[in-house]
Design an enzyme around this catalytic site. Structure first.
Site, PDB file in Angstrom:
ATOM      1  N   GLU A 145      -1.162   0.536  -9.579  1.00  0.00           N
ATOM      2  CA  GLU A 145      -1.097   1.411 -10.751  1.00  0.00           C
ATOM      3  C   GLU A 145       0.330   1.917 -10.955  1.00  0.00           C
ATOM      4  O   GLU A 145       1.249   1.571 -10.216  1.00  0.00           O
ATOM      5  CB  GLU A 145      -2.058   2.587 -10.596  1.00  0.00           C
ATOM      6  CG  GLU A 145      -1.717   3.556  -9.475  1.00  0.00           C
ATOM      7  CD  GLU A 145      -2.730   4.686  -9.336  1.00  0.00           C
ATOM      8  OE1 GLU A 145      -3.780   4.648 -10.001  1.00  0.00           O
ATOM      9  OE2 GLU A 145      -2.456   5.625  -8.552  1.00  0.00           O
ATOM     10  N   ASP A 184       2.566  12.377 -11.029  1.00  0.00           N
ATOM     11  CA  ASP A 184       2.932  11.337 -11.998  1.00  0.00           C
ATOM     12  C   ASP A 184       4.149  11.727 -12.847  1.00  0.00           C
ATOM     13  O   ASP A 184       4.105  11.688 -14.087  1.00  0.00           O
ATOM     14  CB  ASP A 184       1.748  11.036 -12.927  1.00  0.00           C
ATOM     15  CG  ASP A 184       0.437  10.855 -12.182  1.00  0.00           C
ATOM     16  OD1 ASP A 184       0.462  10.352 -11.049  1.00  0.00           O
ATOM     17  OD2 ASP A 184      -0.620  11.221 -12.739  1.00  0.00           O
TER      18      ASP A 184
END
Length: 355
Positions: free
Chosen positions: A227, A52
């Site tokens: 997401e 991420d």
């Protein structure tokens, strides 16, 4: 006698000459040391681990973050190709227990209204059930210094469900929060939501669903997932790039929503979803499950770059084996981004221009 005096005088003169300081030899110029060669290339991955990844640019510096799982860490560098050598500063450590004490995910740094804010995901434990969004604030000029204050949880009291991966959109003079969450307490399908903000730590009004997993490439793995929303602006268009399918699958990929730079982003009808993924795995390049990306400009502002994570081997799933990578991208004639295919691990690439 005269003769002896002459001889004595000559010897005295010779003695004086012998005792006088000899002239210094001419200095030898130092051998020039060639300058160290300036690196013109880099290789992926940038670090051995970093799910991420996120980067924010301000005042000539890049601020890099990634999921650590147990704290919020920030790196500051003048050159993105050197981010792996930048010191890592832990700017926030969670409490030993409580509602934001575990599973620290997807931190993002933003400079808003003259202060720094970090949005991150955390929960009380058990990995996923209690994950929510939290905000930190820092008024220092340099976010690696100063004091980070907890502003608390950011949520809509009337729609307070599981939520992760917050990011910021500014459009038409208004600020919005985008995130991935659940429609209700009974479902685990992840969808993308947007809500207006009254300040950097407060939502106002209802949330609106912008995207849900519809296509087969968004429904791979143990759960259907949208997401990691990220905003990309180019010309008169605003893009929302997101990650699709569950991180357990090698088919984790990037999807795209598009709207105009003046549209109301709170209207789901303003957005158009591209029916095919825009960035997918490349086994030949040792890139599996590429996604959860960010964007940045090169040092000279001339290039657009994609920052993302991927696994180097098949089947590594959601682990810390996911590593950060970057590569330049361009735009097509219609203005949509063309991310190409994941670059090969270990192959030299030109550094971002200006580095």
């Amino acid at each position: 006698m005269i003769h002896l005096r002459s001889i004595a005088a000559s010897w005295l003169l010779l003695g004086l000459l012998a005792c006088s300081k000899a002239p210094a030899p001419a200095p030898v110029p130092p051998t020039p040391v060639p300058p160290l060669p300036v690196a013109t290339t880099f290789t992926n991955p940038l670090l051995s681990s970093g799910p991420d990844p996120w980067v924010y640019q301000k005042d000539g510096f890049y601020y890099y973050m990634a999921t650590t799982g147990n704290n919020v860490t920030l790196r500051k560098t003048a050159k993105m190709a050197d981010v792996g050598n930048a010191p890592a500063t832990v700017v926030w450590t969670p409490p030993s227990n409580g509602s934001n004490s575990r599973d620290i995910w997807a931190p993002e740094l933003h400079f808003l209204d003259g202060k720094w804010y970090i949005y991150f995901t955390a929960g009380p434990g058990n990995c996923c059930g209690g994950q929510r969004l939290w905000v930190l604030e820092n008024s220092a000029a340099d976010p690696t210094t100063g004091t980070w204050l907890e502003k608390g949880r950011i949520f809509n009291p009337n729609q307070d469900f599981w939520a992760i991966d917050a990011t910021i959109l500014e459009q038409n003079g208004q600020r919005y929060l985008l995130w991935s969450g659940h429609d209700n307490a009974a479902t685990e399908e992840q969808r993308l939501y947007i809500s207006a903000m009254s300040n950097p730590w407060t939502l106002t009004g209802p949330r609106v669903e912008l995207s849900r997993p519809e296509f087969s490439w968004e429904r791979q793995g143990v759960l259907p997932v949208n997401e990691g929303p990220q905003i990309l602006k180019h010309g008169d268009k605003t893009f929302l790039v997101y990650s699709a399918s569950h991180c357990t699958t090698d088919d984790y990929a990037l999807g795209l929503l598009s709207t105009t730079a003046t549209a109301d982003p709170m209207m789901a009808s303003s957005w158009t979803k591209t029916p095919t993924p825009v960035f997918v795995k490349n086994p030949a390049a040792s890139a599996y499950g590429p996604g959860h990306n960010a964007f940045f400009k090169s040092k000279d502002g001339q290039q657009d770059w994609l920052l993302y994570h991927a696994n180097s081997r098949a089947g590594q799933g959601c682990s810390n084996e996911r590593n950060p990578r970057m590569q330049p991208f361009t735009y097509r004639a219609d203005g949509t981004p063309d991310f190409g295919t994941p670059a090969t691990v270990g192959v030299a690439l030109p550094r971002p221009s200006g580095e």
